[in-house]
Design a protein around this motif. Structure first.
Motif, PDB file in Angstrom:
ATOM      1  N   VAL A   1       0.888  -1.239   0.048  1.00 30.91           N
ATOM      2  CA  VAL A   1       0.045  -0.025  -0.075  1.00 30.91           C
ATOM      3  C   VAL A   1       0.976   1.120  -0.012  1.00 30.91           C
ATOM      4  CG1 VAL A   1      -1.834   1.451   1.445  1.00 30.91           C
ATOM      5  CG2 VAL A   1      -2.039  -1.173   1.072  1.00 30.91           C
ATOM      6  N   LEU A   2       1.801   1.345   0.854  1.00 33.93           N
ATOM      7  CA  LEU A   2       2.887   2.476   0.879  1.00 33.93           C
ATOM      8  C   LEU A   2       3.383   2.602  -0.367  1.00 33.93           C
ATOM      9  CD1 LEU A   2       4.561   2.075   4.532  1.00 33.93           C
ATOM     10  CD2 LEU A   2       2.684   3.817   3.691  1.00 33.93           C
ATOM     11  N   VAL A   3       4.141   1.748  -1.107  1.00 34.43           N
ATOM     12  CA  VAL A   3       4.828   1.748  -2.369  1.00 34.43           C
ATOM     13  C   VAL A   3       3.835   2.183  -3.271  1.00 34.43           C
ATOM     14  CG1 VAL A   3       5.963   0.431  -4.186  1.00 34.43           C
ATOM     15  CG2 VAL A   3       6.639   0.488  -1.871  1.00 34.43           C
ATOM     16  N   ILE A   4       2.742   1.668  -3.623  1.00 37.26           N
ATOM     17  CA  ILE A   4       1.909   1.963  -4.622  1.00 37.26           C
ATOM     18  C   ILE A   4       1.159   3.474  -4.240  1.00 37.26           C
ATOM     19  CG2 ILE A   4      -0.591   1.133  -5.754  1.00 37.26           C
ATOM     20  CD1 ILE A   4       2.096  -0.404  -6.605  1.00 37.26           C
ATOM     21  N   ALA A   5       0.893   3.792  -3.209  1.00 37.67           N
ATOM     22  CA  ALA A   5       0.430   5.115  -2.836  1.00 37.67           C
ATOM     23  C   ALA A   5       1.326   6.049  -3.171  1.00 37.67           C
ATOM     24  CB  ALA A   5      -0.022   5.037  -1.486  1.00 37.67           C
ATOM     25  N   LEU A   6       2.466   5.828  -2.590  1.00 34.87           N
ATOM     26  CA  LEU A   6       3.678   6.892  -3.037  1.00 34.87           C
ATOM     27  C   LEU A   6       3.919   6.953  -4.587  1.00 34.87           C
ATOM     28  CD1 LEU A   6       6.064   8.646  -2.148  1.00 34.87           C
ATOM     29  CD2 LEU A   6       7.625   6.704  -2.216  1.00 34.87           C
TER      30      LEU A   6
ATOM     31  N   ALA B   1       1.007   9.019  -5.904  1.00 36.56           N
ATOM     32  CA  ALA B   1       1.279  10.347  -5.525  1.00 36.56           C
ATOM     33  C   ALA B   1       1.714  11.231  -6.417  1.00 36.56           C
ATOM     34  CB  ALA B   1       1.521  10.587  -4.055  1.00 36.56           C
ATOM     35  N   ILE B   2       3.422  10.693  -6.669  1.00 39.21           N
ATOM     36  CA  ILE B   2       4.008  11.089  -7.510  1.00 39.21           C
ATOM     37  C   ILE B   2       3.591  11.444  -8.795  1.00 39.21           C
ATOM     38  CG2 ILE B   2       6.355  10.670  -8.550  1.00 39.21           C
ATOM     39  CD1 ILE B   2       7.286   9.352  -6.087  1.00 39.21           C
ATOM     40  N   LEU B   3       3.067  10.317  -9.530  1.00 34.38           N
ATOM     41  CA  LEU B   3       2.372  10.461 -10.800  1.00 34.38           C
ATOM     42  C   LEU B   3       1.283  11.431 -10.856  1.00 34.38           C
ATOM     43  CD1 LEU B   3       2.293   6.738 -11.945  1.00 34.38           C
ATOM     44  CD2 LEU B   3       3.858   8.480 -12.524  1.00 34.38           C
ATOM     45  N   LEU B   4       0.616  11.790  -9.703  1.00 34.59           N
ATOM     46  CA  LEU B   4      -0.217  12.558  -9.886  1.00 34.59           C
ATOM     47  C   LEU B   4      -0.073  14.112  -9.846  1.00 34.59           C
ATOM     48  CD1 LEU B   4      -3.415  13.447  -9.613  1.00 34.59           C
ATOM     49  CD2 LEU B   4      -3.404  13.176  -7.229  1.00 34.59           C
ATOM     50  N   TYR B   5       1.197  14.113  -9.099  1.00 36.96           N
ATOM     51  CA  TYR B   5       1.883  15.528  -9.008  1.00 36.96           C
ATOM     52  C   TYR B   5       2.342  15.855 -10.289  1.00 36.96           C
ATOM     53  CZ  TYR B   5       5.214  18.945  -7.936  1.00 36.96           C
ATOM     54  OH  TYR B   5       6.057  20.304  -8.013  1.00 36.96           O
ATOM     55  N   CYS B   6       3.005  14.952 -10.950  1.00 32.66           N
ATOM     56  CA  CYS B   6       3.474  15.063 -12.430  1.00 32.66           C
ATOM     57  C   CYS B   6       2.432  15.342 -13.468  1.00 32.66           C
ATOM     58  CB  CYS B   6       4.260  13.645 -12.680  1.00 32.66           C
ATOM     59  SG  CYS B   6       5.947  13.602 -11.814  1.00 32.66           S
ATOM     60  N   CYS B   7       1.409  14.561 -13.032  1.00 33.45           N
ATOM     61  CA  CYS B   7       0.121  14.519 -14.248  1.00 33.45           C
ATOM     62  C   CYS B   7      -0.292  16.037 -14.139  1.00 33.45           C
ATOM     63  CB  CYS B   7      -0.856  13.539 -13.942  1.00 33.45           C
ATOM     64  SG  CYS B   7      -2.155  13.722 -14.806  1.00 33.45           S
ATOM     65  N   VAL B   8      -0.579  16.591 -12.953  1.00 28.05           N
ATOM     66  CA  VAL B   8      -1.035  18.008 -12.596  1.00 28.05           C
ATOM     67  C   VAL B   8      -0.077  19.078 -13.478  1.00 28.05           C
ATOM     68  CG1 VAL B   8      -1.806  19.803 -11.216  1.00 28.05           C
ATOM     69  CG2 VAL B   8      -2.568  17.353 -10.912  1.00 28.05           C
TER      70      VAL B   8
ATOM     71  N   TYR C   1      -2.369   9.548 -16.762  1.00 21.96           N
ATOM     72  CA  TYR C   1      -2.316   9.337 -15.203  1.00 21.96           C
ATOM     73  C   TYR C   1      -2.382   7.836 -15.011  1.00 21.96           C
ATOM     74  CZ  TYR C   1      -3.086   8.708 -10.169  1.00 21.96           C
ATOM     75  OH  TYR C   1      -3.147   8.166  -9.122  1.00 21.96           O
ATOM     76  N   HIS C   2      -3.891   7.245 -15.558  1.00 23.08           N
ATOM     77  CA  HIS C   2      -4.104   6.047 -15.156  1.00 23.08           C
ATOM     78  C   HIS C   2      -3.423   4.980 -15.855  1.00 23.08           C
ATOM     79  CE1 HIS C   2      -7.502   7.035 -12.511  1.00 23.08           C
ATOM     80  NE2 HIS C   2      -7.881   7.964 -13.416  1.00 23.08           N
ATOM     81  N   ALA C   3      -2.742   5.222 -17.011  1.00 21.18           N
ATOM     82  CA  ALA C   3      -1.991   4.398 -17.885  1.00 21.18           C
ATOM     83  C   ALA C   3      -0.689   4.427 -17.120  1.00 21.18           C
ATOM     84  CB  ALA C   3      -2.108   4.842 -19.221  1.00 21.18           C
ATOM     85  N   THR C   4      -0.340   5.425 -16.727  1.00 18.73           N
ATOM     86  CA  THR C   4       1.174   5.309 -16.114  1.00 18.73           C
ATOM     87  C   THR C   4       1.049   4.660 -14.683  1.00 18.73           C
ATOM     88  OG1 THR C   4       1.472   7.405 -17.440  1.00 18.73           O
ATOM     89  CG2 THR C   4       3.048   7.013 -15.630  1.00 18.73           C
ATOM     90  N   CYS C   5      -0.064   4.775 -13.886  1.00 22.52           N
ATOM     91  CA  CYS C   5      -0.108   3.990 -12.616  1.00 22.52           C
ATOM     92  C   CYS C   5       0.163   2.731 -12.955  1.00 22.52           C
ATOM     93  CB  CYS C   5      -1.534   4.436 -11.966  1.00 22.52           C
ATOM     94  SG  CYS C   5      -1.608   5.964 -11.269  1.00 22.52           S
ATOM     95  N   LEU C   6       0.091   2.136 -13.949  1.00 21.36           N
ATOM     96  CA  LEU C   6       0.350   0.662 -14.216  1.00 21.36           C
ATOM     97  C   LEU C   6       1.782   0.277 -14.102  1.00 21.36           C
ATOM     98  CD1 LEU C   6      -2.432   0.072 -17.019  1.00 21.36           C
ATOM     99  CD2 LEU C   6      -2.458  -0.663 -14.444  1.00 21.36           C
ATOM    100  N   TRP C   7       2.662   1.365 -13.935  1.00 19.25           N
ATOM    101  CA  TRP C   7       3.988   1.141 -13.977  1.00 19.25           C
ATOM    102  C   TRP C   7       4.503   0.414 -12.609  1.00 19.25           C
ATOM    103  CZ3 TRP C   7       6.363   6.619 -15.370  1.00 19.25           C
ATOM    104  CH2 TRP C   7       6.558   6.877 -16.462  1.00 19.25           C
ATOM    105  N   GLY C   8       3.259   0.516 -11.664  1.00 15.07           N
ATOM    106  CA  GLY C   8       3.426  -0.484 -10.280  1.00 15.07           C
ATOM    107  C   GLY C   8       3.330  -1.584 -10.434  1.00 15.07           C
TER     108      GLY C   8
END
Length: 189
Positions: free
Chosen positions: A19-24, A27-34, A109-116
């Motif tokens: 949860v911590l790693v995926i949440a981090l 959060a990083i990707l959301l910041y970059c996305c914005v 954002y959602h496609a890049t979150c799959l990097w996890g």
């Protein structure tokens, strides 16, 4: 494999780290996305462009039955983020352009979150890694599908707005000019 599960406490420890790693990552990707510029999120870029197999969004409507489930997905609107509320009122071309950009931003954002996925697959025991990966793929995959489907619908609406604007501009420039005694002819100026 980083985690081994021999007890319930091992399972809890593994869950906490996942949860911590995926949440981090999120959060990083959301910041970059914005922070990404609207130019980077142009709907005409190859990454966001319609694909032939999508059949103008009919694939999502007919095969994935998107209209039956898309409204049940949660939506994120940041504090100063883009809101879809104006879509139900008077739609302007600038608003529509911004909406199209936001569908690209959401898709990115959602496609890049799959990097996890590699972390989930390789850090966990196989059954857990596959289970966690499936959950992440289904959630973010559904969100990508919604963004792409909505973009098709918005592009159709954009085309209609442009067509209507051209027609109203043409009719506004048409002037009645007398041609001969008792007759008139329309002429574009």
């Amino acid at each position: 494999m980083l985690f081994k599960v021999h007890s319930f406490s091992d399972f809890l420890w593994m869950m906490l780290w996942n949860v911590l790693v995926i949440a981090l990552l999120h959060a990083i990707l959301l910041y970059c996305c914005v922070k990404l510029s609207p130019e980077a999120m142009n709907y005409e870029r190859p990454r966001f462009a319609p694909k032939k197999w999508e059949n103008n969004g009919k694939f999502y409507r007919d095969k994935l039955k998107i209209n039956a489930w898309k409204d049940y997905m949660p939506q994120y609107v940041g504090k100063d983020g883009f809101s879809k509320e104006s879509l139900e009122k008077d739609v302007t071309l600038p608003y529509l352009e911004e909406f199209l950009t936001e569908t690209c931003r959401g898709e990115w954002y959602h496609a890049t979150c799959l990097w996890g996925l590699p972390f989930l697959l390789f850090a966990n025991p196989p059954l857990y890694g596959i289970s966690f990966s499936l959950i992440l793929t289904v959630i973010h995959g559904a969100c990508v599908v919604i963004q792409r489907y909505n973009r098709f619908r918005l592009l159709i609406l954009r085309k209609k707005l442009l067509r209507d604007a051209r027609r109203s501009q043409q009719s506004a420039t048409a002037v009645v000019v007398p041609v001969a005694a008792g007759t008139t002819e329309k002429s574009a100026s």
